[in-house]
Write a protein that holds these residues in place. Structure first.
Motif, PDB file in Angstrom:
ATOM      1  N   TYR A   1       0.830  -1.204   0.000  1.00 46.11           N
ATOM      2  CA  TYR A   1       0.000   0.000   0.000  1.00 46.11           C
ATOM      3  C   TYR A   1       0.866   1.256   0.000  1.00 46.11           C
ATOM      4  N   CYS A   2       1.985   1.176   0.715  1.00 45.23           N
ATOM      5  CA  CYS A   2       2.900   2.326   0.807  1.00 45.23           C
ATOM      6  C   CYS A   2       3.888   2.387  -0.354  1.00 45.23           C
ATOM      7  N   LYS A   3       3.763   1.434  -1.280  1.00 50.90           N
ATOM      8  CA  LYS A   3       4.577   1.423  -2.510  1.00 50.90           C
ATOM      9  C   LYS A   3       6.078   1.307  -2.247  1.00 50.90           C
ATOM     10  N   ILE A   4       6.441   0.464  -1.279  1.00 54.51           N
ATOM     11  CA  ILE A   4       7.862   0.174  -1.066  1.00 54.51           C
ATOM     12  C   ILE A   4       8.353  -0.658  -2.249  1.00 54.51           C
ATOM     13  N   LYS A   5       9.497  -0.292  -2.787  1.00 56.63           N
ATOM     14  CA  LYS A   5       9.967  -0.903  -4.030  1.00 56.63           C
ATOM     15  C   LYS A   5      10.480  -2.327  -3.862  1.00 56.63           C
ATOM     16  N   CYS A   6      11.089  -2.616  -2.727  1.00 56.65           N
ATOM     17  CA  CYS A   6      11.650  -3.956  -2.515  1.00 56.65           C
ATOM     18  C   CYS A   6      11.102  -4.532  -1.210  1.00 56.65           C
ATOM     19  N   ILE A   7      10.266  -5.567  -1.345  1.00 56.36           N
ATOM     20  CA  ILE A   7       9.652  -6.220  -0.195  1.00 56.36           C
ATOM     21  C   ILE A   7      10.116  -7.675  -0.196  1.00 56.36           C
ATOM     22  N   THR A   8      10.753  -8.111   0.895  1.00 55.14           N
ATOM     23  CA  THR A   8      11.353  -9.451   0.912  1.00 55.14           C
ATOM     24  C   THR A   8      10.816 -10.265   2.101  1.00 55.14           C
TER      25      THR A   8
ATOM     26  N   GLN B   1       8.338 -14.036  -7.850  1.00 51.10           N
ATOM     27  CA  GLN B   1       9.747 -14.197  -7.505  1.00 51.10           C
ATOM     28  C   GLN B   1       9.851 -14.930  -6.166  1.00 51.10           C
ATOM     29  N   ALA B   2      10.537 -16.043  -6.183  1.00 55.33           N
ATOM     30  CA  ALA B   2      10.707 -16.827  -4.957  1.00 55.33           C
ATOM     31  C   ALA B   2      12.137 -17.353  -4.870  1.00 55.33           C
ATOM     32  N   PHE B   3      12.662 -17.406  -3.663  1.00 60.79           N
ATOM     33  CA  PHE B   3      14.033 -17.837  -3.422  1.00 60.79           C
ATOM     34  C   PHE B   3      14.042 -18.803  -2.246  1.00 60.79           C
ATOM     35  N   VAL B   4      14.928 -19.784  -2.291  1.00 61.01           N
ATOM     36  CA  VAL B   4      15.095 -20.726  -1.190  1.00 61.01           C
ATOM     37  C   VAL B   4      16.510 -20.587  -0.642  1.00 61.01           C
ATOM     38  N   VAL B   5      16.620 -20.269   0.642  1.00 62.72           N
ATOM     39  CA  VAL B   5      17.924 -20.189   1.303  1.00 62.72           C
ATOM     40  C   VAL B   5      17.992 -21.310   2.345  1.00 62.72           C
ATOM     41  N   ASN B   6      19.191 -21.614   2.795  1.00 64.38           N
ATOM     42  CA  ASN B   6      19.386 -22.733   3.717  1.00 64.38           C
ATOM     43  C   ASN B   6      19.159 -22.317   5.173  1.00 64.38           C
TER      44      ASN B   6
ATOM     45  N   LEU C   1      21.612 -10.915   1.093  1.00 68.26           N
ATOM     46  CA  LEU C   1      21.985  -9.574   0.643  1.00 68.26           C
ATOM     47  C   LEU C   1      21.750  -9.422  -0.866  1.00 68.26           C
ATOM     48  N   LYS C   2      22.011 -10.502  -1.615  1.00 66.72           N
ATOM     49  CA  LYS C   2      21.750 -10.458  -3.062  1.00 66.72           C
ATOM     50  C   LYS C   2      20.256 -10.278  -3.342  1.00 66.72           C
ATOM     51  N   ILE C   3      19.432 -11.021  -2.614  1.00 62.86           N
ATOM     52  CA  ILE C   3      17.993 -10.933  -2.819  1.00 62.86           C
ATOM     53  C   ILE C   3      17.483  -9.530  -2.510  1.00 62.86           C
TER      54      ILE C   3
END
Length: 382
Positions: free
Chosen positions: A109-116, A178-183, A376-378
């Motif tokens: 809603y607040c239009k944050i560009k990067c949400i993880t 977009q989805a990522f799997v980390v250990n 950090l890359k994500i």
């Protein structure tokens, strides 16, 4: 790469996880970014002191991540909205269910560009039982789907592949997202030093909140059976008895406290001395874990493990021609759990060998530095 310092806002549902699970990540983030945390009240002064020493801005709330409260949740949403308007984060990093659901909605809603958003396990809501309260489970799934859908800036982070496929299968996310799997959360191998386990005085250790889905009853029953045959074997339990929808029954807690089956230690701030004094680490969980931190800590310190063939837990066990580091047992199967405990009792050399293998496995897959590099890359802040 944009060299400008970015504003990073982290949201969680428990203040103790900020350093225990995210401490090293926060240390990396503050090197090149301005970091704020939105957390339930910090009760431990050492947590506050450490965050302040890192120049992390602290904003507190009254969120209860384990219980359902519409009023409390609405208050949390409004507080978060005002905080986002104030801090204007470039990156928003929520983890655990309520911060992920409510936080991602507000951030969109607040239009944050990067949400993880990071899902550190799916908990009760995706178990076969469907949780104790089916209405709460259904609402949670619906809200999760609404929060994660749309918006190109959302990058969903999972801690195991099973959780990713579960959300795909249930239609909560789709393959275009977009989805990522980390250990998992990783483990700091410099903090958890290797030590050779005691195989003359064998002891088992379980580290867990006292909730049913973590397998507390199974551990207790297995310990009772083993001690009837091997009374010299010790069983220890670390963890808090909290107000939770799935807390163990008072009757079982009373047995844990007052009979001699287990040595109940309660909650501790530093598990390392207890792991060092244990021979094997056990977690018979069917909770819906991300990757259980206690198993990673045990592996890092060179402890053989026993855990369940369940989501998240199975990530910590390997069995190759070069060796193995522990055992998987079927969910809720006390007989199988007892059998693996007896295997270690009767094959003490494997306690040491499996522990060495576990430490090596932790180095290759779960080193916190490797996990944080991916994070950090994500976030695109490294």
């Amino acid at each position: 790469m944009d060299n400008k310092r970015k504003n990073v806002l982290i949201a969680c549902d428990s203040s103790h996880t900020l350093l225990e699970f995210r401490g090293k990540l926060i240390e990396e983030l503050v090197k090149d970014n301005n970091v704020s945390v939105f957390t339930p009240k910090i009760s431990r002064q050492q947590v506050r002191d450490k965050l302040e020493s890192l120049n992390v801005s602290i904003y507190e709330n009254d969120l209860n991540g384990s219980n359902v409260s519409i009023f409390s949740d609405l208050k949390y949403i409004m507080q978060l909205y005002r905080l986002i308007e104030k801090t204007k984060p470039d990156v928003f990093f929520p983890y655990t269910f309520k911060p992920v659901i409510y936080g991602t909605m507000v951030a969109k809603y607040c239009k944050i560009k990067c949400i993880t958003p990071m899902l550190t396990g799916l908990g009760y809501n995706f178990t076969e039982d469907g949780g104790r309260n089916r209405l709460v489970t259904a609402v949670t799934k619906l809200l999760l789907k609404l929060s994660l859908r749309g918006n190109q800036g959302i990058k969903i982070i999972f801690q195991n592949k099973d959780d990713y496929h579960k959300l795909l299968h249930t239609g909560i996310i789709n393959q275009k997202q977009q989805a990522f799997v980390v250990n998992g959360s990783g483990v700091d191998l410099s903090h958890y030093d290797y030590s050779e386990p005691d195989t003359l005085n064998i002891s088992f250790l379980m580290i867990s909140r006292l909730i049913n889905a973590k397998g507390i009853r199974e551990y207790y029953e297995a310990a009772k059976t083993v001690r009837s045959k091997y009374p010299e074997i010790k069983f220890k339990l670390i963890g808090s008895f909290d107000n939770n929808i799935d807390s163990i029954a008072v009757e079982l807690f009373s047995k844990i406290l007052f009979d001699d089956t287990l040595e109940y230690i309660g909650r501790v701030d530093d598990v390392r001395p207890y792991i060092k004094n244990a021979s094997i680490v056990v977690l018979p969980s069917y909770y819906g874990e991300g990757v259980p931190r206690c198993l990673l800590e045990g592996m890092a310190m060179g402890r053989a493990v026993i855990t369940c063939d369940s989501v998240g837990c199975r990530e910590t066990i390997y069995n190759y021609s070069s060796g193995r580091n522990g055992f998987l047992v079927p969910v809720k199967n006390v007989t199988a759990l007892v059998a693996k405990m007896e295997y270690y009792i009767n094959n003490t050399k494997d306690i040491i060998l499996y522990g060495i293998n576990g430490r090596d496995f932790a180095k290759k897959k779960f080193d916190v530095n490797l996990v944080n590099a991916e994070m950090l890359k994500i976030m695109k802040v490294g």
